[in-house]
Design a protein around this motif. Sequence first.
Motif, mmCIF file in Angstrom:
data_model
loop_
_atom_site.group_PDB
_atom_site.id
_atom_site.type_symbol
_atom_site.label_atom_id
_atom_site.label_comp_id
_atom_site.label_asym_id
_atom_site.label_seq_id
_atom_site.Cartn_x
_atom_site.Cartn_y
_atom_site.Cartn_z
ATOM 1 N N ALA A 54 0.835 -1.200 0.000
ATOM 2 C CA ALA A 54 0.000 0.000 0.000
ATOM 3 C C ALA A 54 0.869 1.250 0.000
ATOM 4 C CB ALA A 54 -0.935 -0.004 1.211
ATOM 5 N N ASN A 439 -3.942 1.889 10.264
ATOM 6 C CA ASN A 439 -4.654 1.994 8.992
ATOM 7 C C ASN A 439 -6.162 2.034 9.207
ATOM 8 O OD1 ASN A 439 -3.178 1.518 6.091
ATOM 9 N ND2 ASN A 439 -1.898 0.887 7.803
ATOM 10 N N LEU A 440 -6.657 1.217 10.115
ATOM 11 C CA LEU A 440 -8.086 1.236 10.424
ATOM 12 C C LEU A 440 -8.504 2.603 10.964
ATOM 13 C CD1 LEU A 440 -8.329 -2.263 12.149
ATOM 14 C CD2 LEU A 440 -9.444 -1.626 10.012
ATOM 15 N N TYR A 443 -8.907 5.465 8.428
ATOM 16 C CA TYR A 443 -10.023 5.297 7.496
ATOM 17 C C TYR A 443 -11.334 5.075 8.252
ATOM 18 C CZ TYR A 443 -6.895 4.908 3.465
ATOM 19 O OH TYR A 443 -5.989 5.174 2.471
ATOM 20 N N GLU A 472 -12.715 -4.631 4.371
ATOM 21 C CA GLU A 472 -12.004 -4.910 3.118
ATOM 22 C C GLU A 472 -12.471 -3.977 1.997
ATOM 23 O OE1 GLU A 472 -9.511 -6.400 0.256
ATOM 24 O OE2 GLU A 472 -9.422 -6.578 2.438
ATOM 25 N N LEU A 475 -10.284 -0.754 2.774
ATOM 26 C CA LEU A 475 -8.820 -0.825 2.791
ATOM 27 C C LEU A 475 -8.221 -1.591 1.613
ATOM 28 C CD1 LEU A 475 -8.016 -1.408 6.582
ATOM 29 C CD2 LEU A 475 -8.168 0.724 5.311
ATOM 30 N N LEU A 477 -6.893 -4.539 1.366
ATOM 31 C CA LEU A 477 -5.619 -5.154 1.719
ATOM 32 C C LEU A 477 -5.610 -6.669 1.531
ATOM 33 C CD1 LEU A 477 -4.659 -3.165 4.960
ATOM 34 C CD2 LEU A 477 -3.767 -2.874 2.638
ATOM 35 N N ARG A 525 -3.703 10.618 6.588
ATOM 36 C CA ARG A 525 -3.580 9.555 5.600
ATOM 37 C C ARG A 525 -2.464 9.855 4.600
ATOM 38 N NH1 ARG A 525 -9.200 8.726 3.090
ATOM 39 N NH2 ARG A 525 -9.625 8.535 5.322
#
Length: 602
Positions: A54, A439-440, A443, A472, A475, A477, A525
């Motif tokens: 990412a 990351n969570l 976002y 998902e 993200l 990922l 971000r």
Amino acid sequence: MGCSSSAAIERQSQKLDEDIKAATLIQQWYRGHSARMEMKQRYTWSIFQSIENAADQDQLQLSQFFTFLMDYYIHHCADMKTTKYSVFSQLLQPSQGSSDRKALDPMPEVAKVPSSYTGPRIVFPLKASDVSTLLKAFKQGKQLHSWYMLQLLQATKNILKTMPNINQLSTHYSKDITVCGDLHGHLDDLLLIFHKNGYPMPGNLYVFNGDFVDRGESSVEVVVILFAFLLVYPKDVHLNRGNHEDYVMNIRYGFKKEVLRKYRLQGQKVLQAFQDVFRWLPLATIIDSRVLVVHGGISDTTDLGFLASLQRHRIADILWSDPRSKSGCFPNSSRGGGCYFGEDVTTKLFRKYKLKLLIRSHECKQDGYEMCHHGKVITIFSASNYYEIGSNQGAYVKLGPDLVPRFVKYRVNKSARKLTLKQRVSVAEETALKALRENLFIYQSEIITACRSFDPGNTGGISSSEWASAVESVLHLNLPWRTLQPRLAKIKANGSVDYLSTFRDLQFKQPLSEAQPGLIEAVYRHRADLEIVFGMIDKDHTGLITMEEFQQTWKLFCCHRNIRVDDKSMDDLARSIDFNNDGFIDFNEFLEAFRLVQIDNE
């Protein structure tokens, strides 16, 4: 006697049954324990690689942002003196390092070495004894003076400019040829390789396959040692360029900061000298006309003849591609740059050039290496403990005249060797989960919206599969979210997932303007991208940019990424980041403002 004997036999039989049951239970426990360890290792590895990919995508999008700026400049800001975005006139100007000027001449601008200097002293042209001096000093944590450094970099550039894009090597002149992969500033790994395999010298030839710098704490020392050996043994040390031998990558992943921290007043000059050298690194190596060594990989259009004729100091191609089992050549969706190439692409190239083996690096592997495409493609990665202590082994590969690869694996770091498997897995798992929680968190608005699409009654709870699907969808990922869910979100009394609990354990360390919470998430971000842009605006490396430069940068960035933000919210946020109210934004202030910390829930 008969009864006594029968009773004894029965007792022995009962004991045997109990032993068998105990052994079965132990075996079941061990198998279950091993399965859990394997599962943790797999999802931990998936997290590390997904987040790294990412970041690579962000790097590509940043390049697209610079293209956007160029277009904006051409169409809207032809006369930069009359535009409010005049800051970008300097950002878009060609680097002064793009021509062969005399900027690397250390005299008289850099003061000569003072008598009080206690670091390594070397003499040019370098000899093997000078390299030994450097190795000994770096092991002791000493630093090479900038006066020596600039001379070494100039000498390295001079010799690299005489080399072709593709070096041709032969095992007939060396007992073995050793190929090393990514080192990423891991000095201990480089020293361990030399300890196990011997120093470069005639008869002990090395190929170092790019990504010498970034991420690790000793990138300067690693690359200086490699350059020094190259100067002493130019026929026995060969350096391919990696995708991290690049200025923008060095801003994002740490090499720039390391150089400026270690060389302070002369940091800008030393950094520019490194960039000039990186641009002249060869692109590939061919061994015995049968083995191609290149950092990233190939594509369906790879042409070695064309590659050999390129002006390598102006390109950074063939550095990003990765092999896959799927046939064909298709965009590298995980990294956002380069391509994936299948076995059919490898076979086609091998037939065209009569190759036997492709050795590449670029991807961290748990065992330090990996073979694919039925043994035709080898990935070699030489930085152990890359993601975390115990996360992976390092390796190098040796080739003799038979061109049969022989791998040597290792794991550096005494603390890693002292840890049990369970402890190593736990350390790596916690590091990976921490990065994933971050990351969570950034976002959270989008994830909450996605979760609420499964929660029309606004109960705050959804099923585990719904939570996994929501996360998902935001993200992308490709992680085993249902397996990870117990580590990332709490369960309500009714068995549903409390999706808001996903974000409760983290918060920003410094209070920020709440005028537009979505703006704070967006800036966080893209903080790494903004830091790179700031670093390019900050040409004098003071670490400061004006409030106006910050606002102009962010507004154009928002325009490019279709982020909606009003001017007042942007102004409020800029002022809240300027903690000392001096009218400037310090990079440290900027990063500190967006640093996440764990909340103590006890």
